[in-house]
Design a protein around this motif. Structure first.
Motif, PDB file in Angstrom:
ATOM      1  N   ALA A   1      -2.823  -7.545   1.897  1.00 56.95           N
ATOM      2  CA  ALA A   1      -2.544  -6.060   2.190  1.00 56.95           C
ATOM      3  C   ALA A   1      -1.347  -5.808   2.816  1.00 56.95           C
ATOM      4  O   ALA A   1      -0.635  -4.843   2.340  1.00 56.95           O
TER       5      ALA A   1
ATOM      6  N   ALA B   1       1.753  -6.574   0.021  1.00 61.94           N
ATOM      7  CA  ALA B   1       1.809  -5.302  -0.693  1.00 61.94           C
ATOM      8  C   ALA B   1       2.129  -3.920  -0.102  1.00 61.94           C
ATOM      9  O   ALA B   1       2.419  -3.108  -1.000  1.00 61.94           O
TER      10      ALA B   1
ATOM     11  N   PHE C   1      -0.323  -2.211   1.704  1.00 55.86           N
ATOM     12  CA  PHE C   1      -1.383  -1.468   1.488  1.00 55.86           C
ATOM     13  C   PHE C   1      -2.278  -1.486   2.787  1.00 55.86           C
ATOM     14  O   PHE C   1      -2.125  -2.357   3.667  1.00 55.86           O
TER      15      PHE C   1
ATOM     16  N   THR D   1      -5.533  -2.648  -1.899  1.00 59.70           N
ATOM     17  CA  THR D   1      -4.610  -3.664  -2.611  1.00 59.70           C
ATOM     18  C   THR D   1      -5.206  -4.008  -4.053  1.00 59.70           C
ATOM     19  O   THR D   1      -4.519  -3.741  -5.074  1.00 59.70           O
TER      20      THR D   1
ATOM     21  N   ALA E   1       1.183  -4.890  -5.700  1.00 56.30           N
ATOM     22  CA  ALA E   1      -0.244  -5.567  -5.232  1.00 56.30           C
ATOM     23  C   ALA E   1      -0.484  -6.660  -6.103  1.00 56.30           C
ATOM     24  O   ALA E   1      -1.041  -7.670  -5.562  1.00 56.30           O
TER      25      ALA E   1
END
Length: 319
Positions: free
Chosen positions: A211, A214, A216, A222, A233
């Motif tokens: 996460a 990426a 998120f 993600t 992601a």
């Protein structure tokens, strides 16, 4: 003791009658259950793992779980207790120092749990194992590794842990940490890991790390973005799969496993994780004796830690 016979528990065995109390301690949750001799969870309870608190506050959450379970009628039949914890653990001393529970360093969880059980009217024998070892015991008893003689079983979640079955027997090692694949370094100059090393599998492939890489909030978000085609992601899952493949291949080369079972919350992403993992494994598992290595999802889902803690208790405690 460094190896344990993984024969299934049988309700007909006089030594394994009654109910096993299982406790599963992780970075996000603390769960407990009363488990019968067939692996069925009779009653369960859970609490979130406290953050930003001291060791006693985390232990208080464990005791809340035990107290809730003690209200069940089956509590009177409890004969043993198995504790599975995020690692590292020191099973020989009954202590834990989970990388993802900062408040516990050398924490005497086994002694404190035994004391809590005595207060709750169940002064039963208890044993401590790492969460990866617990998951391994569960999957070899009732899950995806059943019938395999040489296997690595992994938990990919808030952290990354694992356990080994070698020659048909659980191999926890002297302190209970054998198979702890999350802290194999796969990037020699990689990101510092909370364990003190660099480039560990966990700092790349845990749900938290996926996460973060990426951008998120968590691994579930993600995965949702990856399914929608978000390039960051998808790249984060590919990066995680590559790290896992490198660690799994290194383990297979060392001890000649023929199966790797992967469970935990991140494994729920399915092919988002497994497809890049298998693709990268073709590169890393290059030697002839590891090319046949099979990767498969765990069969027992989120209950594996509890079932495994119960299985370990049944195997390690002569009650």
């Amino acid at each position: 003791m460094t190896t344990v016979d993984l024969r299934p528990l049988d309700a007909s065995e006089a030594g394994h009658s009654g109910v096993t109390l299982a406790v599963d301690i992780g970075g996000t949750k603390i769960a407990g259950a009363l488990v019968d001799a067939t692996g069925r969870l009779l009653v369960s309870a859970r609490r979130p793992t406290p953050r930003g608190t001291g060791g006693d506050e985390v232990m208080a959450a464990v005791e809340e779980v035990l107290t809730e379970l003690s209200g069940a009628p089956e509590w009177a039949s409890v004969r043993r207790c198995g504790i599975g914890s995020a690692g590292p653990v020191d099973a020989s001393r009954g202590e834990v120092s989970p990388v993802n529970i900062a408040a516990w360093r050398g924490f005497p969880v086994l002694e404190r749990t035994r004391a809590a059980l005595a207060r709750l009217g169940a002064p039963v024998p208890a044993v401590l194992v790492g969460d990866g070892v617990a998951m391994t015991a569960a999957e070899h008893w009732l899950g995806a590794a059943r019938g395999h003689r040489n296997a690595l079983c992994m938990v990919v979640s808030t952290g990354v842990g694992g356990g080994l079955v070698l020659d048909g027997r659980l191999h926890p090692g002297p302190t209970g940490n054998a198979g702890h694949i999350g802290h194999i370094s796969v990037e020699l100059d990689g990101e510092p890991c909370p364990c003190g090393s660099r480039g560990c599998v966990e700092i790349i492939a845990s749900g938290t790390s996926i996460a973060r890489h990426a951008g998120f909030a968590d691994a579930a978000a993600t995965a949702e973005a990856a399914r929608a085609g978000d390039p960051k992601a998808l790249a984060a899952f590919d990066r995680a799969g590559k790290a896992l493949a490198a660690g799994i291949a290194a383990t297979a080369t060392l001890v000649e496993i023929d199966l790797c079972v992967i469970g935990g919350g991140v494994a729920a992403a399915g092919d988002l994780l497994f497809a890049p993992l298998r693709r990268h494994l073709e590169t890393y598992a290059a030697l002839s004796f590891v090319r046949h290595l099979e990767i498969t999802p765990a069969a027992l889902g989120t209950d594996a830690g509890l079932v495994g803690a119960a299985a370990a208790a049944g195997q390690l405690l002569d009650v």
